[in-house]
Write a protein that holds these residues in place. Sequence first.
Motif, PDB file in Angstrom:
ATOM      1  N   LEU A  79      36.053  47.842  52.343  1.00  0.00           N
ATOM      2  CA  LEU A  79      34.885  48.324  53.074  1.00  0.00           C
ATOM      3  C   LEU A  79      33.860  48.846  52.077  1.00  0.00           C
ATOM      4  CD1 LEU A  79      36.631  50.212  56.032  1.00  0.00           C
ATOM      5  CD2 LEU A  79      35.678  47.889  56.022  1.00  0.00           C
ATOM      6  N   PRO A  80      32.609  49.087  52.523  1.00  0.00           N
ATOM      7  CA  PRO A  80      31.575  49.555  51.581  1.00  0.00           C
ATOM      8  C   PRO A  80      31.969  50.798  50.794  1.00  0.00           C
ATOM      9  CG  PRO A  80      30.579  48.879  53.638  1.00  0.00           C
ATOM     10  CD  PRO A  80      32.059  48.807  53.848  1.00  0.00           C
ATOM     11  N   HIS A  81      32.759  51.691  51.387  1.00  0.00           N
ATOM     12  CA  HIS A  81      33.123  52.925  50.692  1.00  0.00           C
ATOM     13  C   HIS A  81      34.449  52.816  49.939  1.00  0.00           C
ATOM     14  CE1 HIS A  81      35.110  53.227  54.637  1.00  0.00           C
ATOM     15  NE2 HIS A  81      36.027  53.934  54.006  1.00  0.00           N
ATOM     16  N   GLY A  82      35.066  51.634  49.908  1.00  0.00           N
ATOM     17  CA  GLY A  82      36.287  51.459  49.132  1.00  0.00           C
ATOM     18  C   GLY A  82      37.348  50.677  49.871  1.00  0.00           C
ATOM     19  N   ARG A  83      38.475  50.510  49.226  1.00  0.00           N
ATOM     20  CA  ARG A  83      39.596  49.772  49.813  1.00  0.00           C
ATOM     21  C   ARG A  83      40.415  50.720  50.687  1.00  0.00           C
ATOM     22  NH1 ARG A  83      42.512  45.617  46.006  1.00  0.00           N
ATOM     23  NH2 ARG A  83      40.467  44.695  46.411  1.00  0.00           N
ATOM     24  N   LYS A 121      49.488  55.330  50.000  1.00  0.00           N
ATOM     25  CA  LYS A 121      48.540  55.755  48.976  1.00  0.00           C
ATOM     26  C   LYS A 121      48.015  54.602  48.134  1.00  0.00           C
ATOM     27  CE  LYS A 121      50.402  60.436  48.544  1.00  0.00           C
ATOM     28  NZ  LYS A 121      51.064  61.423  47.640  1.00  0.00           N
ATOM     29  N   THR A 122      48.764  53.496  48.087  1.00  0.00           N
ATOM     30  CA  THR A 122      48.357  52.355  47.275  1.00  0.00           C
ATOM     31  C   THR A 122      48.384  51.076  48.101  1.00  0.00           C
ATOM     32  OG1 THR A 122      50.584  51.761  46.514  1.00  0.00           O
ATOM     33  CG2 THR A 122      49.413  53.455  45.255  1.00  0.00           C
ATOM     34  N   GLU A 123      47.689  50.080  47.604  1.00  0.00           N
ATOM     35  CA  GLU A 123      47.676  48.785  48.282  1.00  0.00           C
ATOM     36  C   GLU A 123      49.076  48.196  48.356  1.00  0.00           C
ATOM     37  OE1 GLU A 123      45.655  44.316  47.914  1.00  0.00           O
ATOM     38  OE2 GLU A 123      45.037  45.933  46.543  1.00  0.00           O
ATOM     39  N   PHE A 124      49.856  48.369  47.273  1.00  0.00           N
ATOM     40  CA  PHE A 124      51.214  47.825  47.288  1.00  0.00           C
ATOM     41  C   PHE A 124      52.028  48.424  48.415  1.00  0.00           C
ATOM     42  CE2 PHE A 124      55.683  48.245  46.296  1.00  0.00           C
ATOM     43  CZ  PHE A 124      56.041  46.920  46.116  1.00  0.00           C
ATOM     44  N   VAL A 125      52.007  49.743  48.562  1.00  0.00           N
ATOM     45  CA  VAL A 125      52.797  50.405  49.603  1.00  0.00           C
ATOM     46  C   VAL A 125      52.359  49.935  50.989  1.00  0.00           C
ATOM     47  CG1 VAL A 125      53.378  52.624  50.673  1.00  0.00           C
ATOM     48  CG2 VAL A 125      53.322  52.410  48.176  1.00  0.00           C
ATOM     49  N   LYS A 162      58.466  51.706  38.457  1.00  0.00           N
ATOM     50  CA  LYS A 162      57.946  53.047  38.718  1.00  0.00           C
ATOM     51  C   LYS A 162      58.039  53.387  40.202  1.00  0.00           C
ATOM     52  CE  LYS A 162      54.544  53.276  34.921  1.00  0.00           C
ATOM     53  NZ  LYS A 162      55.018  54.566  34.341  1.00  0.00           N
ATOM     54  N   ILE A 163      57.912  54.670  40.509  1.00  0.00           N
ATOM     55  CA  ILE A 163      57.815  55.118  41.897  1.00  0.00           C
ATOM     56  C   ILE A 163      56.347  55.046  42.320  1.00  0.00           C
ATOM     57  CG2 ILE A 163      58.038  57.090  43.456  1.00  0.00           C
ATOM     58  CD1 ILE A 163      60.462  57.985  41.834  1.00  0.00           C
ATOM     59  N   GLU A 164      56.071  54.244  43.336  1.00  0.00           N
ATOM     60  CA  GLU A 164      54.706  54.126  43.856  1.00  0.00           C
ATOM     61  C   GLU A 164      54.370  55.282  44.793  1.00  0.00           C
ATOM     62  OE1 GLU A 164      52.091  51.581  44.206  1.00  0.00           O
ATOM     63  OE2 GLU A 164      52.811  50.516  42.430  1.00  0.00           O
ATOM     64  N   GLN A 165      55.334  55.654  45.643  1.00  0.00           N
ATOM     65  CA  GLN A 165      55.105  56.730  46.600  1.00  0.00           C
ATOM     66  C   GLN A 165      56.448  57.202  47.124  1.00  0.00           C
ATOM     67  OE1 GLN A 165      52.224  55.792  49.624  1.00  0.00           O
ATOM     68  NE2 GLN A 165      52.558  57.682  50.778  1.00  0.00           N
ATOM     69  N   TRP A 170      38.245  50.598  65.408  1.00  0.00           N
ATOM     70  CA  TRP A 170      39.432  51.414  65.165  1.00  0.00           C
ATOM     71  C   TRP A 170      39.012  52.876  65.086  1.00  0.00           C
ATOM     72  CZ3 TRP A 170      37.728  47.622  61.743  1.00  0.00           C
ATOM     73  CH2 TRP A 170      36.958  48.075  60.664  1.00  0.00           C
ATOM     74  N   ASP A 171      39.989  53.758  65.300  1.00  0.00           N
ATOM     75  CA  ASP A 171      39.741  55.193  65.138  1.00  0.00           C
ATOM     76  C   ASP A 171      39.676  55.525  63.650  1.00  0.00           C
ATOM     77  OD1 ASP A 171      39.791  55.651  67.874  1.00  0.00           O
ATOM     78  OD2 ASP A 171      41.979  55.885  67.898  1.00  0.00           O
ATOM     79  N   GLN A 172      38.755  56.388  63.280  1.00  0.00           N
ATOM     80  CA  GLN A 172      38.582  56.721  61.875  1.00  0.00           C
ATOM     81  C   GLN A 172      39.809  57.435  61.290  1.00  0.00           C
ATOM     82  OE1 GLN A 172      36.218  55.619  59.797  1.00  0.00           O
ATOM     83  NE2 GLN A 172      35.581  54.427  61.601  1.00  0.00           N
ATOM     84  N   ASN A 173      40.564  58.144  62.135  1.00  0.00           N
ATOM     85  CA  ASN A 173      41.761  58.832  61.603  1.00  0.00           C
ATOM     86  C   ASN A 173      42.896  57.863  61.317  1.00  0.00           C
ATOM     87  OD1 ASN A 173      42.664  58.207  64.174  1.00  0.00           O
ATOM     88  ND2 ASN A 173      42.758  60.325  64.888  1.00  0.00           N
ATOM     89  N   ALA A 174      42.708  56.586  61.663  1.00  0.00           N
ATOM     90  CA  ALA A 174      43.705  55.556  61.339  1.00  0.00           C
ATOM     91  C   ALA A 174      43.406  54.902  59.995  1.00  0.00           C
ATOM     92  CB  ALA A 174      43.734  54.500  62.434  1.00  0.00           C
ATOM     93  N   VAL A 175      42.308  55.321  59.338  1.00  0.00           N
ATOM     94  CA  VAL A 175      41.886  54.724  58.082  1.00  0.00           C
ATOM     95  C   VAL A 175      42.379  55.595  56.923  1.00  0.00           C
ATOM     96  CG1 VAL A 175      39.905  54.038  56.667  1.00  0.00           C
ATOM     97  CG2 VAL A 175      39.843  53.739  59.151  1.00  0.00           C
ATOM     98  N   HIS A 176      43.013  54.967  55.936  1.00  0.00           N
ATOM     99  CA  HIS A 176      43.504  55.690  54.761  1.00  0.00           C
ATOM    100  C   HIS A 176      42.985  55.019  53.506  1.00  0.00           C
ATOM    101  CE1 HIS A 176      46.202  58.223  57.094  1.00  0.00           C
ATOM    102  NE2 HIS A 176      46.471  57.127  57.805  1.00  0.00           N
ATOM    103  N   THR A 177      42.220  55.768  52.720  1.00  0.00           N
ATOM    104  CA  THR A 177      41.659  55.232  51.476  1.00  0.00           C
ATOM    105  C   THR A 177      42.771  55.056  50.458  1.00  0.00           C
ATOM    106  OG1 THR A 177      39.568  56.357  51.908  1.00  0.00           O
ATOM    107  CG2 THR A 177      39.972  55.642  49.657  1.00  0.00           C
ATOM    108  N   LEU A 178      42.771  53.904  49.808  1.00  0.00           N
ATOM    109  CA  LEU A 178      43.822  53.575  48.848  1.00  0.00           C
ATOM    110  C   LEU A 178      43.363  53.857  47.431  1.00  0.00           C
ATOM    111  CD1 LEU A 178      44.929  50.167  50.414  1.00  0.00           C
ATOM    112  CD2 LEU A 178      46.000  52.408  50.721  1.00  0.00           C
ATOM    113  N   ALA A 179      44.319  54.212  46.580  1.00  0.00           N
ATOM    114  CA  ALA A 179      44.012  54.469  45.180  1.00  0.00           C
ATOM    115  C   ALA A 179      43.547  53.180  44.515  1.00  0.00           C
ATOM    116  CB  ALA A 179      45.245  55.005  44.461  1.00  0.00           C
ATOM    117  N   ALA A 180      42.612  53.330  43.610  1.00  0.00           N
ATOM    118  CA  ALA A 180      42.056  52.151  42.917  1.00  0.00           C
ATOM    119  C   ALA A 180      43.119  51.512  42.032  1.00  0.00           C
ATOM    120  CB  ALA A 180      40.864  52.596  42.065  1.00  0.00           C
TER     121      ALA A 180
END
Length: 361
Positions: A279-283, A263-267, A248-251, A351-361
């Motif tokens: 992190l407490p609010h997610g991966r 967008k995903t942990e794999f990517v 499949k296409i991941e991204q 780290w700067d917060q704009n460097a953080v990207h929440t990943l899809a579950a």
Amino acid sequence: HTIYACGHATLKCVEFFLFSQPKTDHRDPNNKTWFAMTSDLELVALTKRYDGAMAVDAISHRFKTGGYACLLGPSGCGKTSTLRMIAGHETVTDGAVILQNKDISLMPPARRGTAMMFQNYALFPHLNIIDNVAFSLKMKGVTRSDRYKKAAEMLELVDMETFQNRFPDQLSGGQQQRVALARALVTRPQVLLLDEPLSALDPFLRVKMRAEMKKLQAELGISFIHVTHSQEEALGLADEIIVMNNAKIEQAGAAHSVFNEPKTEFVARFLGGHNVLDLPHGRVAIRRDAMRILPETDALISAQITAVEYQGIHVSLTAKVFGGQEVTILMADSAFFAAPSQPGEAVGLSWDQNAVHTLAA
């Protein structure tokens, strides 16, 4: 498939495969999604199964017109099967390949408006360079003078015009690659397909040829679709990257967007350059060069340095953080040596917060 045998009979077999090979429509007649017609090159629910095993799982993507696209992923992800279906060297189980509002899925390779440059170049050893380049034109019935003129133009385009009377075994790997490129371009395709074309070259030549291919694509203005498993190669060449995993296409998107905003942990892990943290609010994914070492009292989390590796222009530090998670911090060598850290040392990370990207579950 590379054909190593020589002689008239072999060339006639090649002609039959490329120009006259009949195609049987194996697609599901009840699935009409592949009748959708759009402009340029588009994959519509493209599917490939081998004896029940899914190689490409109903992927859809519209390629940027006149761009350089890389299909990127690990071995077995489906990228080469996808390329071969676009080229016509692999049958389509379901879905469609659309080019200029036409479903080309059942057309023989030479009538699609595409050309393919193979991983091993597939040059005929018994033909000299100009005859190798002119071969497909000969199969189309182009006169000797016209096909030699067009072949000479392509050899000049790739700076190989002085080698036209040599044979493939008299050329270096980089020279053979240029000849294979000229041969693929001589039919003036709308789309050039490249199957790991740089994999056989040494690292120095690979970087040099990357620059040449990027320049050539910009000059010609046609779409290049390039299969690779090399993240560095894809990022260095592509306007757009299509990351594949498990058929499949991941991204997919612009190279800088896919790298900076996975967008995903794999990517995030496959492209590299990121740490994946729970992190407490997610991966999340955080770029390695966005992490900073600070005193623990001023940091977001505590860490312990486990390894330090000098890599020239930067230094790579590995550290353990909460929950036994491991992260990598990339620092400019000047910044590291101004305040060096040692294995076993307790530090803080921020780290700067704009460097953080929440990943899809």
